[in-house]
Design a protein around this motif. Structure first.
Motif, PDB file in Angstrom:
ATOM      1  N   GLU A 508      52.886  43.208  34.191  1.00 31.93           N
ATOM      2  CA  GLU A 508      53.890  43.003  35.235  1.00 31.93           C
ATOM      3  C   GLU A 508      53.307  43.302  36.619  1.00 31.93           C
ATOM      4  O   GLU A 508      53.574  42.575  37.584  1.00 31.93           O
ATOM      5  CB  GLU A 508      55.109  43.892  34.969  1.00 31.93           C
ATOM      6  CG  GLU A 508      56.224  43.778  35.995  1.00 31.93           C
ATOM      7  CD  GLU A 508      56.916  42.418  35.980  1.00 31.93           C
ATOM      8  OE1 GLU A 508      57.650  42.105  36.949  1.00 31.93           O
ATOM      9  OE2 GLU A 508      56.726  41.665  35.000  1.00 31.93           O
ATOM     10  N   THR A 511      51.110  40.376  37.531  1.00 29.49           N
ATOM     11  CA  THR A 511      51.924  39.190  37.818  1.00 29.49           C
ATOM     12  C   THR A 511      52.533  39.270  39.212  1.00 29.49           C
ATOM     13  O   THR A 511      52.536  38.289  39.971  1.00 29.49           O
ATOM     14  CB  THR A 511      53.037  39.043  36.769  1.00 29.49           C
ATOM     15  OG1 THR A 511      52.446  38.863  35.481  1.00 29.49           O
ATOM     16  CG2 THR A 511      53.927  37.851  37.072  1.00 29.49           C
ATOM     17  N   ARG A 512      53.052  40.429  39.562  1.00 28.72           N
ATOM     18  CA  ARG A 512      53.652  40.585  40.884  1.00 28.72           C
ATOM     19  C   ARG A 512      52.595  40.521  41.986  1.00 28.72           C
ATOM     20  O   ARG A 512      52.856  39.983  43.066  1.00 28.72           O
ATOM     21  CB  ARG A 512      54.411  41.914  40.954  1.00 28.72           C
ATOM     22  CG  ARG A 512      55.627  41.959  40.038  1.00 28.72           C
ATOM     23  CD  ARG A 512      56.501  43.148  40.357  1.00 28.72           C
ATOM     24  NE  ARG A 512      57.665  43.209  39.495  1.00 28.72           N
ATOM     25  CZ  ARG A 512      58.840  43.713  39.863  1.00 28.72           C
ATOM     26  NH1 ARG A 512      59.001  44.182  41.090  1.00 28.72           N
ATOM     27  NH2 ARG A 512      59.842  43.761  39.019  1.00 28.72           N
ATOM     28  N   GLU A 514      49.877  38.746  41.833  1.00 25.00           N
ATOM     29  CA  GLU A 514      49.518  37.333  41.957  1.00 25.00           C
ATOM     30  C   GLU A 514      50.571  36.572  42.751  1.00 25.00           C
ATOM     31  O   GLU A 514      50.243  35.687  43.563  1.00 25.00           O
ATOM     32  CB  GLU A 514      49.343  36.713  40.577  1.00 25.00           C
ATOM     33  CG  GLU A 514      48.859  35.276  40.641  1.00 25.00           C
ATOM     34  CD  GLU A 514      48.573  34.682  39.270  1.00 25.00           C
ATOM     35  OE1 GLU A 514      48.063  33.540  39.226  1.00 25.00           O
ATOM     36  OE2 GLU A 514      48.861  35.351  38.253  1.00 25.00           O
ATOM     37  N   ALA A 515      51.837  36.900  42.540  1.00 22.19           N
ATOM     38  CA  ALA A 515      52.904  36.240  43.293  1.00 22.19           C
ATOM     39  C   ALA A 515      52.763  36.511  44.784  1.00 22.19           C
ATOM     40  O   ALA A 515      52.976  35.623  45.619  1.00 22.19           O
ATOM     41  CB  ALA A 515      54.268  36.710  42.788  1.00 22.19           C
ATOM     42  N   GLU A 516      52.375  37.731  45.132  1.00 18.86           N
ATOM     43  CA  GLU A 516      52.185  38.072  46.540  1.00 18.86           C
ATOM     44  C   GLU A 516      50.982  37.329  47.121  1.00 18.86           C
ATOM     45  O   GLU A 516      51.031  36.831  48.252  1.00 18.86           O
ATOM     46  CB  GLU A 516      52.003  39.585  46.695  1.00 18.86           C
ATOM     47  CG  GLU A 516      51.691  40.062  48.101  1.00 18.86           C
ATOM     48  CD  GLU A 516      52.795  39.749  49.105  1.00 18.86           C
ATOM     49  OE1 GLU A 516      52.502  39.761  50.319  1.00 18.86           O
ATOM     50  OE2 GLU A 516      53.939  39.485  48.682  1.00 18.86           O
ATOM     51  N   LYS A 518      49.863  34.482  46.085  1.00 20.25           N
ATOM     52  CA  LYS A 518      50.274  33.082  46.190  1.00 20.25           C
ATOM     53  C   LYS A 518      51.126  32.873  47.445  1.00 20.25           C
ATOM     54  O   LYS A 518      50.970  31.881  48.165  1.00 20.25           O
ATOM     55  CB  LYS A 518      51.069  32.678  44.948  1.00 20.25           C
ATOM     56  CG  LYS A 518      51.497  31.213  44.962  1.00 20.25           C
ATOM     57  CD  LYS A 518      52.451  30.889  43.823  1.00 20.25           C
ATOM     58  CE  LYS A 518      51.749  30.997  42.478  1.00 20.25           C
ATOM     59  NZ  LYS A 518      52.651  30.549  41.373  1.00 20.25           N
ATOM     60  N   ARG A 519      52.032  33.820  47.705  1.00 23.65           N
ATOM     61  CA  ARG A 519      52.871  33.706  48.898  1.00 23.65           C
ATOM     62  C   ARG A 519      52.023  33.724  50.160  1.00 23.65           C
ATOM     63  O   ARG A 519      52.224  32.929  51.077  1.00 23.65           O
ATOM     64  CB  ARG A 519      53.884  34.850  48.929  1.00 23.65           C
ATOM     65  CG  ARG A 519      54.878  34.754  50.084  1.00 23.65           C
ATOM     66  CD  ARG A 519      55.643  36.047  50.265  1.00 23.65           C
ATOM     67  NE  ARG A 519      54.778  37.135  50.700  1.00 23.65           N
ATOM     68  CZ  ARG A 519      54.349  37.272  51.957  1.00 23.65           C
ATOM     69  NH1 ARG A 519      54.683  36.385  52.887  1.00 23.65           N
ATOM     70  NH2 ARG A 519      53.570  38.285  52.283  1.00 23.65           N
ATOM     71  N   SER A 533      47.563  26.888  48.545  1.00 24.74           N
ATOM     72  CA  SER A 533      48.738  26.948  47.689  1.00 24.74           C
ATOM     73  C   SER A 533      48.386  26.448  46.303  1.00 24.74           C
ATOM     74  O   SER A 533      47.338  25.852  46.080  1.00 24.74           O
ATOM     75  CB  SER A 533      49.866  26.100  48.288  1.00 24.74           C
ATOM     76  OG  SER A 533      49.464  24.737  48.320  1.00 24.74           O
ATOM     77  N   SER A 534      49.293  26.686  45.355  1.00 26.36           N
ATOM     78  CA  SER A 534      49.026  26.305  43.967  1.00 26.36           C
ATOM     79  C   SER A 534      48.811  24.809  43.831  1.00 26.36           C
ATOM     80  O   SER A 534      48.091  24.346  42.945  1.00 26.36           O
ATOM     81  CB  SER A 534      50.184  26.764  43.076  1.00 26.36           C
ATOM     82  OG  SER A 534      50.276  28.167  43.085  1.00 26.36           O
ATOM     83  N   ARG A 546      43.787  34.925  40.108  1.00 27.07           N
ATOM     84  CA  ARG A 546      44.303  35.718  38.995  1.00 27.07           C
ATOM     85  C   ARG A 546      43.451  36.973  38.780  1.00 27.07           C
ATOM     86  O   ARG A 546      43.974  38.050  38.500  1.00 27.07           O
ATOM     87  CB  ARG A 546      44.364  34.878  37.721  1.00 27.07           C
ATOM     88  CG  ARG A 546      45.556  33.950  37.653  1.00 27.07           C
ATOM     89  CD  ARG A 546      45.723  33.364  36.265  1.00 27.07           C
ATOM     90  NE  ARG A 546      44.620  32.473  35.914  1.00 27.07           N
ATOM     91  CZ  ARG A 546      44.600  31.173  36.190  1.00 27.07           C
ATOM     92  NH1 ARG A 546      45.624  30.613  36.829  1.00 27.07           N
ATOM     93  NH2 ARG A 546      43.573  30.422  35.835  1.00 27.07           N
TER      94      ARG A 546
END
Length: 702
Positions: A508, A511-512, A514-516, A518-519, A533-534, A546
């Motif tokens: 978790e 994952t969080r 990676e989300a940051e 990505k943002r 971006s993705s 990752r």
């Protein structure tokens, strides 16, 4: 003899922390796959004998691209460049080993490089000159930065001592007079260190260090690679992590693993001989239950077990044990079969242990935990009768309801060293463990990293060790810690009410993170490592993101845990630990990446930096340098009180000082660019040293 020399050579070449992984480097296995880690010493002896026999025509597989300071590095030996060196031409390996040992022996002690220790020596001279018949230890602490750098607080205590012991008129009329007297008694050499010495209030002596002296100390530390050792190297055993076989590691194992590894890294850096032990729960009634349930379910068949299946089996076995009398008797019989070494029981038990170890290794790899040697409860099983006999001979055992007990002053409840039915429990195992560590391992200090709920039990074991004469001046430390709670302040559980698996917690966090990332990539704000971006990033770029997210997530979990006062419970929060602002790993990692980028943008190499150019002209430059030269005293304090949060406070302060410097002082293109780039590189190296202790892998770009 061959084993001893080989071990020293490999330790010098590879680093003692990597020695347990030596097996993975060898192209052959000169020993059978033995069922227990206790046979590692046999393996070393066998390898020593084999090396002696093959010496004239053998080859030594040795690291060729290791840095001189590899002994404390965190990178795995398996990742190091290796080359074949003919044994007849092994002078290079011997020279490398000799060089490492020589450098370690020549490294200055903490007292020699600690600013606080050196100031204590100066004030000790002053106090001895004023009070030659008294033994007064200097009280030197870091001062409020508004008034100075360090402060001596002896004046008040000396004044009280004078009033208590005075037979005639007092020598000094007030604490302030004593402060002035101490100031005037400072040795002449202090003028080369102090820019200003002042006395304020009731005799507080505040000193401000000279900028040129701070710069010279930073140059020396930089040249030495920020290496220093403890005043006296010791053999230290540290017991941490300690998961249970047949169960998955969960959030309850987080603190022991991270705290213990950080302290072990610190002690290793300070030159101690550190043995990291994993006291896993691999013995006892629970295995009798598990074996019986699996036998009834035909679950003992097959070559291997899945840890998730074992956990399910364990829950069902516990339920049957509590409700079914026949099952309970059969389970108890299985314990006897296991302890007596019946083949079917030992074979099944070993396969269960192997399945658990494989699962533990996944977690340890992600957390960069290395050199942790497994010595479970079963390791001490054969020692228990002898320990019981020794306790009886020392006269500390009393019988109570058929059980053999040792009563202590710690608790009204006794340690039960042998049950009424003749069996042994963890009380006897822990007594055997402390004896083995003190006598067989010859430990000068043993540190137990265990939750606060076990403190009473361990204090009882410590008292027994002292009463029967096992300690003999050696030291036992209980390094207790609080619980990890949910954000609501209650027990940290999943929505279904189960305990949180450590694997899921780390997933978790990654994952969080990676989300940051990505943002930030979507916002065009991912710095030097912008992967887009993705929708536009390549597969290679996504894989890199990752990997970075995994590093950031793991670092965030470790840093957030280490930041807490270890004696207290704390509330776990993903949002708080991944906040890029404030005292978090993310903030520190960004500071490190910015520092790395400064040298990279100059196009120069580290070898091109001119230490002589280092000048501290601006207040923010001075403060940053002062923070760096305080590292030895911080590490010495953590070594003594075992509070890693003090190192976290230091790291956060260092990152903050760099940010203040970077905001106030242009670096690239400045008139004194060379000096400031050197200062930044010194800060980067200092942060990296701290990261290596904390077990955090930094990112050069972020």
């Amino acid at each position: 003899p061959g084993s001893s020399k080989l071990k020293k050579l490999l330790t010098a070449s590879m680093g003692s922390r990597s020695l347990p992984r030596m097996r993975s480097l060898l192209p052959w296995r000169p020993w059978p796959r033995l069922p227990h880690r206790r046979f590692q010493s046999v393996s070393l002896v066998g390898l020593g004998v084999l090396g002696t026999f093959l010496a004239p025509r053998a080859f030594l597989w040795a690291p060729s691209a290791l840095s001189p300071t590899m002994g404390c590095a965190r990178s795995r030996v398996a990742q190091a460049s290796m080359r074949w060196v003919p044994w007849t031409d092994n002078s290079c390996v011997r020279a490398h080993a000799t060089g490492v040992l020589a450098r370690e022996s020549q490294a200055p002690t903490v007292d020699e490089v600690s600013v606080q220790s050196r100031l204590q020596s100066l004030f000790q001279e002053a106090l001895d000159a004023l009070l030659p018949d008294e033994k007064v230890a200097p009280q030197v602490v870091v001062a409020d930065p508004r008034f100075g750098d360090y402060q001596c607080n002896n004046a008040m205590s000396v004044f009280k001592m004078q009033k208590r012991d005075a037979e005639g008129p007092p020598r000094w009329k007030s604490p302030r007079d004593i402060g002035e007297a101490i100031k005037n008694a400072l040795p002449a050499e202090s003028s080369h260190i102090f820019e200003e010495v002042s006395v304020a209030g009731p005799g507080f002596i505040t000193v401000k260090l000279r900028k040129d002296w701070i710069a010279s100390e930073l140059r020396r530390g930089y040249q030495d690679g920020f290496r220093f050792k403890a005043r006296q190297q010791q053999r230290i055993v540290i017991d941490y992590s300690s998961p249970n076989i047949a169960k998955e590691m969960h959030v309850g194992h987080l603190r022991s693993t991270i705290l213990g590894d950080t302290i072990a890294n610190l002690l290793t850096k300070l030159g101690h001989d550190v043995l990291r032990l994993n006291h896993v729960g691999d013995w006892g009634t629970q295995f009798g239950m598990l074996l019986e349930y699996m036998r009834r379910q035909e679950g003992l068949e097959g070559d291997s077990f899945a840890i998730r299946d074992l956990q399910v089996f364990y829950r069902s076995a516990k339920e049957a044990f509590d409700k079914d009398a026949d099952f309970k008797l059969a389970a108890q019989a299985n314990v006897v079969a296991l302890q007596s070494g019946e083949p079917w029981a030992r074979d099944a038990w070993q396969r269960i242990c192997e399945a658990s170890r494989s699962e533990f290794e996944v977690i340890y790899n992600r957390l960069s935990i290395e050199g942790l040697e497994e010595r479970g409860e079963s390791f001490y099983n054969d020692m228990l009768p002898a320990v019981l006999e020794e306790l009886s001979e020392k006269g500390v055992i009393q019988e109570d309801a058929g059980a053999k007990c040792v009563f202590t002053g710690v608790s009204k409840a006794p340690l039960i060293v042998q049950k009424a039915d003749g069996g042994y429990g963890y009380d006897s195992t822990d007594c055997a463990a402390v004896l083995h560590r003190l006598k067989e391992e010859r430990a000068d200090r043993v540190i137990y990293v265990i939750d606060n709920g076990q403190e009473t039990h361990m204090r009882m074991v410590f008292e027994v060790a002292e009463r029967v004469g096992w300690l003999q001046g050696k030291r036992l430390d209980f390094m207790g810690f609080g619980l990890v709670q949910g954000e609501d302040g209650k027990k940290f559980k999943t929505r279904s009410g189960d305990v949180v698996r450590l694997r899921d917690l780390l997933d978790e966090a990654a994952t969080r993170a990676e989300a940051e990332l990505k943002r930030r990539a979507g916002d065009g704000d991912s710095g030097d490592d912008n992967v887009g971006s993705s929708s536009t990033a390549s597969a290679e770029q996504l894989a890199k993101r990752r990997a970075n997210a995994e590093r950031i997530g793991i670092a965030a979990v470790k840093y957030f845990d280490l930041r807490q006062n270890r004696g207290s419970d704390y509330r776990f929060s993903y949002d708080a630990m991944l906040d890029p602002k404030g005292n978090t790993a993310v903030y520190i990692l960004y500071a490190y990446a910015r520092l790395s980028g400064i040298l990279r943008k100059t196009g120069a190499s580290v070898e091109d930096l001119d230490l002589a150019s280092l000048q501290l002209e601006e207040p923010s430059e001075r403060q940053l340098a002062l923070r760096m030269i305080r590292l030895p005293e911080v590490l010495a304090q953590v070594e003594e009180d075992l509070l890693p949060s003090k190192l976290i406070d230091y790291v956060y302060g260092l990152a903050g000082d760099f940010t203040a410097f970077y905001t106030a002082c242009p670096v690239l293109g400045a008139e004194n660019e060379a000096s400031r780039v050197t200062l930044c590189e010194a800060a980067r190296r200092t942060l990296k040293e701290c990261f290596s202790i904390l077990g955090i892998t930094p990112l050069e770009r972020l």
